[in-house]
Design a protein around this motif. Sequence first.
Motif, short mmCIF file in Angstrom:
data_model
loop_
_atom_site.label_atom_id
_atom_site.label_comp_id
_atom_site.label_asym_id
_atom_site.label_seq_id
_atom_site.Cartn_x
_atom_site.Cartn_y
_atom_site.Cartn_z
N PHE A 76 0.85 -1.19 0.00
CA PHE A 76 0.00 0.00 0.00
C PHE A 76 0.89 1.25 0.00
CE2 PHE A 76 -4.13 -1.72 2.12
CZ PHE A 76 -4.17 -2.75 1.20
N ALA A 77 0.49 2.24 -0.76
CA ALA A 77 1.28 3.46 -0.88
C ALA A 77 1.21 4.28 0.41
CB ALA A 77 0.78 4.30 -2.05
N ARG A 78 2.33 4.87 0.77
CA ARG A 78 2.34 5.77 1.91
C ARG A 78 1.58 7.06 1.58
NH1 ARG A 78 7.03 3.51 0.77
NH2 ARG A 78 8.03 2.14 2.30
N ASP A 79 1.71 7.51 0.34
CA ASP A 79 1.03 8.72 -0.12
C ASP A 79 -0.10 8.31 -1.06
OD1 ASP A 79 0.16 11.09 -1.18
OD2 ASP A 79 2.08 11.65 -2.10
N PRO A 80 -1.37 8.46 -0.66
CA PRO A 80 -2.46 8.02 -1.53
C PRO A 80 -2.54 8.79 -2.84
CG PRO A 80 -3.30 9.25 0.35
CD PRO A 80 -1.86 9.00 0.62
N MET A 81 -1.90 9.95 -2.92
CA MET A 81 -1.93 10.69 -4.18
C MET A 81 -1.01 10.09 -5.23
SD MET A 81 -4.34 12.67 -3.63
CE MET A 81 -4.30 13.61 -5.15
N THR A 82 -0.32 8.98 -4.90
CA THR A 82 0.42 8.23 -5.92
C THR A 82 -0.46 7.19 -6.60
OG1 THR A 82 1.26 6.55 -4.37
CG2 THR A 82 2.59 8.55 -4.67
N TYR A 83 -1.71 7.07 -6.18
CA TYR A 83 -2.64 6.16 -6.85
C TYR A 83 -3.21 6.84 -8.09
CZ TYR A 83 -2.55 3.09 -2.71
OH TYR A 83 -2.16 2.25 -1.69
N VAL A 84 -2.34 7.12 -9.05
CA VAL A 84 -2.71 7.80 -10.28
C VAL A 84 -2.01 7.13 -11.46
CG1 VAL A 84 -3.16 10.03 -9.19
CG2 VAL A 84 -0.84 9.48 -9.92
N PRO A 85 -2.55 7.30 -12.68
CA PRO A 85 -1.97 6.60 -13.83
C PRO A 85 -0.48 6.82 -14.04
CG PRO A 85 -4.13 7.41 -14.40
CD PRO A 85 -3.83 7.95 -13.03
N LEU A 86 0.03 8.03 -13.82
CA LEU A 86 1.44 8.28 -14.05
C LEU A 86 2.31 7.40 -13.15
CD1 LEU A 86 3.80 9.76 -15.33
CD2 LEU A 86 3.49 11.59 -13.64
N THR A 87 1.93 7.26 -11.88
CA THR A 87 2.72 6.42 -10.98
C THR A 87 2.57 4.95 -11.33
OG1 THR A 87 2.27 8.05 -9.25
CG2 THR A 87 3.26 5.98 -8.56
N TYR A 88 1.35 4.52 -11.67
CA TYR A 88 1.18 3.13 -12.10
C TYR A 88 2.06 2.84 -13.32
CZ TYR A 88 -3.20 3.41 -9.37
OH TYR A 88 -4.15 3.58 -8.39
N LEU A 89 2.10 3.80 -14.24
CA LEU A 89 2.93 3.64 -15.43
C LEU A 89 4.40 3.48 -15.05
CD1 LEU A 89 3.15 3.71 -18.56
CD2 LEU A 89 3.36 6.20 -18.36
N GLN A 90 4.88 4.30 -14.14
CA GLN A 90 6.26 4.18 -13.69
C GLN A 90 6.52 2.83 -13.03
OE1 GLN A 90 6.37 7.66 -11.19
NE2 GLN A 90 7.03 9.02 -12.84
N ASP A 91 5.56 2.36 -12.25
CA ASP A 91 5.70 1.03 -11.63
C ASP A 91 5.81 -0.05 -12.70
OD1 ASP A 91 5.41 2.25 -9.16
OD2 ASP A 91 3.32 1.63 -8.89
N LEU A 92 4.96 0.02 -13.71
CA LEU A 92 4.98 -1.00 -14.77
C LEU A 92 6.27 -0.93 -15.58
CD1 LEU A 92 1.27 -0.73 -15.96
CD2 LEU A 92 2.31 -2.66 -14.74
N GLU A 93 6.76 0.27 -15.81
CA GLU A 93 8.04 0.40 -16.51
C GLU A 93 9.15 -0.29 -15.73
OE1 GLU A 93 8.67 1.44 -19.43
OE2 GLU A 93 6.82 2.47 -19.99
N GLY A 94 9.08 -0.19 -14.39
CA GLY A 94 10.06 -0.88 -13.56
C GLY A 94 9.98 -2.38 -13.72
#
Length: 291
Positions: A76-94
Amino acid sequence: MASARNLPDYSDGYWWSGDGLRLHYRDYPGDADRPPLLCIPGLTRNARDYEALASRLAGARRVIAVDLRGRGESGFARDPMTYVPLTYLQDLEGLVAELKLDRFVAVGTSLGGILTMLMASTHPERIAGAVLNDVGPEIDPVGLGRIRGYVGKANWHPTWMHAARALAEANGDVYPGYGIEQWLVMAKRLYRLTGAGRIVLDYDMKIAEPFRVPGNEAGPDMWRAFDALKDKPLLVVRGETSDILAAATAEAMCARANRCELATVPATGHAPTLDEPEAVAAIDRLLARVG
């Protein structure tokens, strides 16, 4: 491991996000000479959504089903404002970098389809083909309002049968042909059993916080992102009664793309589970085009 429902063997894999979250995926082995499937679930869903697809294709194809941050076995994210497409995209790129995936077939349901379009827009050369399941560059505001109304509202049930019956009551119009066995299968995909013996939704309720901010559900100009798929083998799956992907939008997508097939799943809303006969046949045709 394999589940009790005769699912194929898979291994649990993990990778780390840029902000230090341990994220999870299921890895079903398959032919290393074929592009694997990278399966991305919807907003409140998880890797278990792709059990049926993996059951059918694993062995012939490698199937990688992810838990986005805040879902399933991912942190679970510490900052709920990371629950957005840009962050998900960065996670998937990783994950793509971690697994060294040069080419893959992206399969995205709802939010997963938005992420599929975004992945294609950043690195189109990696996309061997794509399935957009009941989502497109434009989201029907009726369905968006419905999702905003329920996401992030915690509930729990004392037994799996209670959970299944609650799902049937809430979603009977989405899957009108379902019997109790199918609702039980769905319940075990959406919920998890806690140490206290409660059956609860398997996601962080805080994913709703940024989602309720207008614009965060889709991010940038999604038609421009969609255009990165226009020359790829592409399948658009739409539930006949979907309130997320309008029929006109689905038709416009395939008119705009050069290698697109539209498959409509009758008497089904948002979103098809991809084990319906129409979806199964269309996915097989797509994979035959991919090779």
